[in-house]
Scaffold this motif. Sequence first.
Motif, PDB file in Angstrom:
ATOM      1  N   ALA A 110      71.436 -12.805  25.310  1.00 52.51           N
ATOM      2  CA  ALA A 110      71.173 -12.891  26.754  1.00 52.51           C
ATOM      3  C   ALA A 110      72.120 -11.992  27.544  1.00 52.51           C
ATOM      4  N   TRP A 111      73.396 -12.025  27.191  1.00 52.17           N
ATOM      5  CA  TRP A 111      74.361 -11.170  27.881  1.00 52.17           C
ATOM      6  C   TRP A 111      74.061  -9.696  27.639  1.00 52.17           C
ATOM      7  N   VAL A 114      71.249  -8.706  29.993  1.00 57.06           N
ATOM      8  CA  VAL A 114      71.687  -8.554  31.386  1.00 57.06           C
ATOM      9  C   VAL A 114      72.520  -7.282  31.556  1.00 57.06           C
ATOM     10  N   ILE A 115      73.529  -7.132  30.709  1.00 59.17           N
ATOM     11  CA  ILE A 115      74.410  -5.963  30.825  1.00 59.17           C
ATOM     12  C   ILE A 115      73.621  -4.675  30.593  1.00 59.17           C
ATOM     13  N   GLY A 116      72.701  -4.717  29.622  1.00 58.03           N
ATOM     14  CA  GLY A 116      71.874  -3.544  29.359  1.00 58.03           C
ATOM     15  C   GLY A 116      70.982  -3.193  30.542  1.00 58.03           C
ATOM     16  N   GLY A 117      70.453  -4.205  31.235  1.00 62.99           N
ATOM     17  CA  GLY A 117      69.633  -3.951  32.413  1.00 62.99           C
ATOM     18  C   GLY A 117      70.425  -3.291  33.527  1.00 62.99           C
ATOM     19  N   VAL A 118      71.641  -3.775  33.755  1.00 61.31           N
ATOM     20  CA  VAL A 118      72.510  -3.176  34.780  1.00 61.31           C
ATOM     21  C   VAL A 118      72.866  -1.741  34.389  1.00 61.31           C
ATOM     22  N   TRP A 119      73.161  -1.542  33.094  1.00 60.13           N
ATOM     23  CA  TRP A 119      73.470  -0.204  32.578  1.00 60.13           C
ATOM     24  C   TRP A 119      72.297   0.749  32.804  1.00 60.13           C
ATOM     25  N   LEU A 257      70.164 -17.660  29.573  1.00 68.27           N
ATOM     26  CA  LEU A 257      71.468 -18.299  29.779  1.00 68.27           C
ATOM     27  C   LEU A 257      71.340 -19.640  30.503  1.00 68.27           C
ATOM     28  N   LEU A 258      70.359 -19.711  31.402  1.00 67.04           N
ATOM     29  CA  LEU A 258      70.221 -20.927  32.221  1.00 67.04           C
ATOM     30  C   LEU A 258      69.448 -22.034  31.516  1.00 67.04           C
ATOM     31  N   TRP A 259      68.446 -21.658  30.710  1.00 71.76           N
ATOM     32  CA  TRP A 259      67.490 -22.667  30.246  1.00 71.76           C
ATOM     33  C   TRP A 259      67.527 -22.965  28.749  1.00 71.76           C
ATOM     34  N   LEU A 260      68.167 -22.115  27.961  1.00 70.33           N
ATOM     35  CA  LEU A 260      68.197 -22.372  26.536  1.00 70.33           C
ATOM     36  C   LEU A 260      69.602 -22.692  26.072  1.00 70.33           C
TER      37      LEU A 260
END
Length: 264
Positions: A110-111, A114-119, A257-260
């Motif tokens: 999950a991280w 997220v980090i890849g999307g921002v990158w 991150l929120l639901w699993l």
Amino acid sequence: MNDLLAALLLGILEGLTEFLPVSSTGHLLIAERWLGARSDFFNIVIQAGAILAITLALRQKLWTLARDWRAPENFDYLLKVGGAFLVTALVGLPVRLAGWELPETVAPVAWALVIGGVWMLGAERLSERLPERDRVTWTVAVLVGLAQVVAGVFPGTSRSAAAIFIAMLAGLSRRPAATEFVFLVGIPTMFAASGYALLEQLGDGGMPADPWGETALAFVAAAVTGFAVVRWLLGYIKSHRFTAFAFYRIALGLALLLWLPSGE
């Protein structure tokens, strides 16, 4: 759910996500919660379907390179495809043998999403400031090879996303040119990775645990879907940015991150 239908859906999912910059690992992690976990052999086979898909989708380019390989431009291009693969193999194999890889559980994947999307958002903005170039340099080839290793160490990163955007930042700023080069490098890379994984499993005495019919169906589904996705993506990026994929990654990562549960 019927096992045959579950195998079909997993094959389709592999074909949909292997080449889009969204991480097939993250999606298969979610899918297995509802469709059931599969053997390593099954996962190797459906990835082989994806390799067949990209080979067929790029068959015209591959044929041109093979037929006219003596032409200076094609010979130089082939050398750089081979160089990128060699970097991945020489760096990636020791990393694999040393066991340097994060677990394919929810939190790290999950991280990485997220980090890849921002990158991706930042890298695309930066690349747009560079002159438009479609020539592959040795810097691009080496960095693409290293990016593939990083993607292997951090599940959820996405091999295509890591390699495409590093290529764009390193000077191959035209999206179609960067994507095509990364996909071509991906053919020997994926063949080698799948072959190594299969040898590892056979060496451990592992035998296929899934029925052959289900495995074959998933292979065909991955190949057909992957072919369609590659052809669509190569056309799409001629006039569109990768922004939608970046936001999708971020949303998916946050949802995980929120639901699993993080330990799964």
